[in-house]
Design an enzyme around this catalytic site. Structure first.
Site, mmCIF file in Angstrom:
data_model
loop_
_atom_site.group_PDB
_atom_site.id
_atom_site.type_symbol
_atom_site.label_atom_id
_atom_site.label_comp_id
_atom_site.label_asym_id
_atom_site.label_seq_id
_atom_site.Cartn_x
_atom_site.Cartn_y
_atom_site.Cartn_z
ATOM 1 N N PHE A 154 0.814 -1.221 0.000
ATOM 2 C CA PHE A 154 0.000 0.000 0.000
ATOM 3 C C PHE A 154 0.841 1.261 0.000
ATOM 4 O O PHE A 154 0.369 2.327 -0.388
ATOM 5 C CB PHE A 154 -0.927 0.007 1.236
ATOM 6 C CG PHE A 154 -0.238 0.465 2.505
ATOM 7 C CD1 PHE A 154 -0.130 1.819 2.801
ATOM 8 C CD2 PHE A 154 0.326 -0.448 3.390
ATOM 9 C CE1 PHE A 154 0.527 2.246 3.955
ATOM 10 C CE2 PHE A 154 0.984 -0.031 4.535
ATOM 11 C CZ PHE A 154 1.078 1.327 4.814
ATOM 12 N N LYS A 178 -1.161 -7.309 -9.233
ATOM 13 C CA LYS A 178 -2.138 -7.344 -8.127
ATOM 14 C C LYS A 178 -1.739 -6.248 -7.141
ATOM 15 O O LYS A 178 -0.878 -6.450 -6.299
ATOM 16 C CB LYS A 178 -2.097 -8.732 -7.469
ATOM 17 C CG LYS A 178 -3.381 -9.171 -6.806
ATOM 18 C CD LYS A 178 -3.855 -8.290 -5.677
ATOM 19 C CE LYS A 178 -3.044 -8.396 -4.413
ATOM 20 N NZ LYS A 178 -3.436 -7.379 -3.406
ATOM 21 N N GLU A 181 -4.963 -3.766 -2.053
ATOM 22 C CA GLU A 181 -6.415 -3.553 -2.024
ATOM 23 C C GLU A 181 -6.785 -2.342 -1.158
ATOM 24 O O GLU A 181 -7.934 -1.935 -1.116
ATOM 25 C CB GLU A 181 -7.123 -4.821 -1.526
ATOM 26 C CG GLU A 181 -6.813 -5.262 -0.097
ATOM 27 C CD GLU A 181 -5.527 -6.081 0.040
ATOM 28 O OE1 GLU A 181 -4.538 -5.800 -0.674
ATOM 29 O OE2 GLU A 181 -5.508 -7.002 0.897
ATOM 30 N N ARG A 182 -5.762 -1.772 -0.462
ATOM 31 C CA ARG A 182 -6.082 -0.637 0.401
ATOM 32 C C ARG A 182 -6.090 0.694 -0.358
ATOM 33 O O ARG A 182 -6.768 1.626 0.027
ATOM 34 C CB ARG A 182 -5.092 -0.580 1.572
ATOM 35 C CG ARG A 182 -5.460 -1.606 2.644
ATOM 36 C CD ARG A 182 -4.527 -1.540 3.821
ATOM 37 N NE ARG A 182 -3.430 -2.481 3.672
ATOM 38 C CZ ARG A 182 -2.449 -2.627 4.544
ATOM 39 N NH1 ARG A 182 -2.414 -1.865 5.614
ATOM 40 N NH2 ARG A 182 -1.499 -3.513 4.351
ATOM 41 N N SER A 231 5.331 -6.975 3.299
ATOM 42 C CA SER A 231 5.875 -7.312 4.620
ATOM 43 C C SER A 231 6.639 -8.642 4.573
ATOM 44 O O SER A 231 6.391 -9.480 3.697
ATOM 45 C CB SER A 231 4.732 -7.390 5.637
ATOM 46 O OG SER A 231 3.819 -8.384 5.236
ATOM 47 N N CYS A 286 9.599 1.764 3.503
ATOM 48 C CA CYS A 286 10.527 0.694 3.877
ATOM 49 C C CYS A 286 11.940 1.234 4.045
ATOM 50 O O CYS A 286 12.797 0.571 4.610
ATOM 51 C CB CYS A 286 10.509 -0.419 2.843
ATOM 52 S SG CYS A 286 11.197 0.115 1.292
ATOM 53 N N GLU A 388 9.289 -3.988 12.998
ATOM 54 C CA GLU A 388 8.941 -2.873 12.114
ATOM 55 C C GLU A 388 7.617 -2.273 12.590
ATOM 56 O O GLU A 388 6.610 -2.971 12.667
ATOM 57 C CB GLU A 388 8.797 -3.391 10.678
ATOM 58 C CG GLU A 388 8.464 -2.296 9.689
ATOM 59 C CD GLU A 388 8.325 -2.809 8.259
ATOM 60 O OE1 GLU A 388 7.661 -3.837 8.047
ATOM 61 O OE2 GLU A 388 8.893 -2.170 7.351
#
Ligand code: NAD
Length: 504
Positions: A154, A178, A181-182, A231, A286, A388
């Site tokens: 995201f 893909k 979805e957020r 993640s 990140c 994290e």
């Protein structure tokens, strides 16, 4: 998940057409207000398989398209992305929450990857050797793999997909993407612009979804390579499942990046750089710096004082309001998770110097806002040191020597990015030579490689052999074929040779 039906739906993009598919859908929120604004379809197995089928059908013609023509599509896409920058940044901010100038920075980095992909005729030239034997020439060429897939996080909905598919398709592959979805809208809009730029239908397909769509991509034998960014637990799942199913996989995972501040550093500049690296994009990067390692107590006190002053000046509010430094976190669940880490840090004995938990933004009380948080006396055993957090939480660790700082970094599970602030070239060189981290800055807090280099961490920040974008992406999205060819003079006659051919 709610069942609101009045919200606009975000559909898939399959074979150049907007497509329904899947009976499930999910709300997409505006993090600044906390309101659901759209619903995104979640692809089921048949929908995802349909995207793969279309990508596979598009492959032979696209593979045969001259690289120069593929490059021209990339060049045209770059123009369209620049023309549509304002629209794309508005979409990013409305679903992710980051401030508009930060959205523009992400988009610009993505555009640079499109620009690099437009160099594909040069990058795909291969290697040639004449006369490796009598009348024998040999060359290596880099052929596309077929259908490749990308699964993205995201936090960079425009940039990270642009790390992947432009180079993959420039190399002659077709692609199924893909997105998260957020915040899927900017990713989808960019794919639409790629069609407008001349990418033939089926070369790039977008399926929205969750684990069901991802697992379909992982298990389908027609998908030859998977690029993942997200993640670490999911990266491990993608890597092991993808490899077990015979695919080429690169899976970039999470991070916990340390910034070392040496006693001789320019503290004012170091503090400015740390502010942006810790709190930019609400810490949801990140390459963010959630840990500062100060060498010597005098350094630690000076840095802590500087950070406290700068944090007091920060403006937190909706990403669309001019002058804001930091927007909201992406979802309510993530806000709660980050707040729980702050609680945990206090319980574990770290000193909370700045507490952002009580922040409320007038007029946006439902938004997922958290003010900047600053801890002192963080220790390696603590959860806020090990894990994290992915939020606006900066912790200081105090050490006495550079070696102590480096030992801490090397012992950490993640190895994505790190940096050192110093005026001492010898210390900087020792640090860059020896530190066990993939991307290293010297007086640069966010050492994100530019598009003509590759991006990748070490240890539990990357699973696979090749990094993202840049030269590694050309290798990842192609397979080497080496051809050895003899064209003897028609009069030449050779008898059978039974020894292994060599140049002796
Ligand atoms: P995430 O792992 O939750 O999701 C990433 C993608 O995986 C999404 O598309 C999601 O739909 C999918 N996914 C989630 N759970 C899945 C499952 N169980 N099975 C299959 N697919 C699944 O990550 P996120 O929260 O979207 O992004 C933040 C994370 O990404 C952070 O850990 C951050 O460090 C990392 N990240 C890493 C890099 C890098 O280059 N190393 C860059 C950006 C973000």
């Amino acid at each position: 998940m709610t069942t609101a039906t009045a919200l606009p739906h975000i559909a898939h993009l399959i074979n150049g057409q907007s497509a329904q598919g899947g009976t499930r859908s999910q709300d997409v929120f505006n993090p600044a207000t906390g309101q659901a604004q759209k619903r995104v379809l979640l692809a089921d197995k048949p929908t995802t398989a349909q995207a793969i089928t279309n990508a596979q059908a598009a492959f032979p013609a696209w593979r045969a398209t001259p690289p120069l023509k593929r490059a021209r599509v990339m060049s045209q896409l770059k123009v369209l992305l620049e023309q549509h920058a304002e629209e794309l940044c508005a979409l990013i901010t409305s679903e992710h929450g980051k401030v508009l100038p930060d959205a523009l920075g992400e988009l610009q980095r993505g555009i640079e990857n499109v620009e690099y992909a437009s160099y594909c005729p040069e990058l795909l030239k291969g290697e040639h050797s004449k006369n490796v034997g009598p009348a024998i020439d040999s060359w290596s060429e880099f052929q596309p793999l077929g259908v490749c897939a990308g699964i993205t996080p995201f936090n960079f909905p425009a940039m990270v997909p642009l790390w992947m598919w432009p180079m993959a398709v420039a190399c002659g592959n077709t692609f199924v993407l893909k997105p998260s979805e957020r915040d899927p809208s900017s990713t989808l809009r960019i794919a639409e612009l790629a069609l407008e730029a001349g990418l033939p239908p089926g070369v790039l397909n977008v399926v929205h979804g969750d684990k069901e769509a991802v697992d379909t991509l992982l298990l389908d034998a027609r998908v030859k390579a998977i690029s993942f960014v997200g993640s670490t637990p999911v990266a491990e799942h993608i890597y092991s499942t993808g490899c077990a199913n015979g695919k080429r996989v690169q899976a970039l995972g999470g991070a916990k990046n340390h910034a070392v501040v040496m006693p001789d550093a320019d503290v004012t500049n170091a503090v400015s750089a740390l502010m942006g690296a810790a709190f930019g994009s609400c810490g949801e990067r990140c390459m963010a710096i959630p840990l500062v390692v100060a060498v010597g107590d005098a350094t630690a006190d000076a840095v802590m004082a500087g950070l406290t002053v700068e944090i007091a000046k920060m403006k937190v509010g909706p990403g669309t309001t001019p002058g804001m430094d930091m927007g909201p976190l992406v979802t309510k669940a993530h806000l709660d998770k980050v707040k729980a880490y702050v609680d945990q840090g206090i319980n574990d004995g770290a000193t909370l110097v700045v507490d952002g938990r009580a922040l409320s933004v007038a007029g946006f009380e439902g938004g997922y806002f958290l003010g900047p948080c600053l801890f002192d006396h963080v220790k390696p055993g603590m959860k806020i040191y090990q894990e994290e957090i992915f939020g606006p939480v900066l912790g200081m660790v105090r050490v006495q020597t550079l070696q102590e700082a480096m030992d801490l970094i090397d012992a950490h599970a993640y190895g994505n990015g790190t940096c050192i602030f110093t005026r001492d070239g010898e210390a900087a060189r020792y640090f860059t030579d020896n530190i066990q981290v993939g991307m290293v800055g010297v007086n640069v807090a966010l050492p994100v490689p530019v598009a003509c280099h590759s991006f990748g961490g070490w240890k539990r920040s990357l699973f696979g052999d090749l990094s993202a974008y840049g030269p590694d992406a050309v290798r990842f999205y192609t397979q080497r074929k080496t051809i050895t060819q003899r064209w003897s003079a028609s009069s030449a006659r050779e008898g059978a040779v039974f020894s292994f051919p060599s140049s002796r």
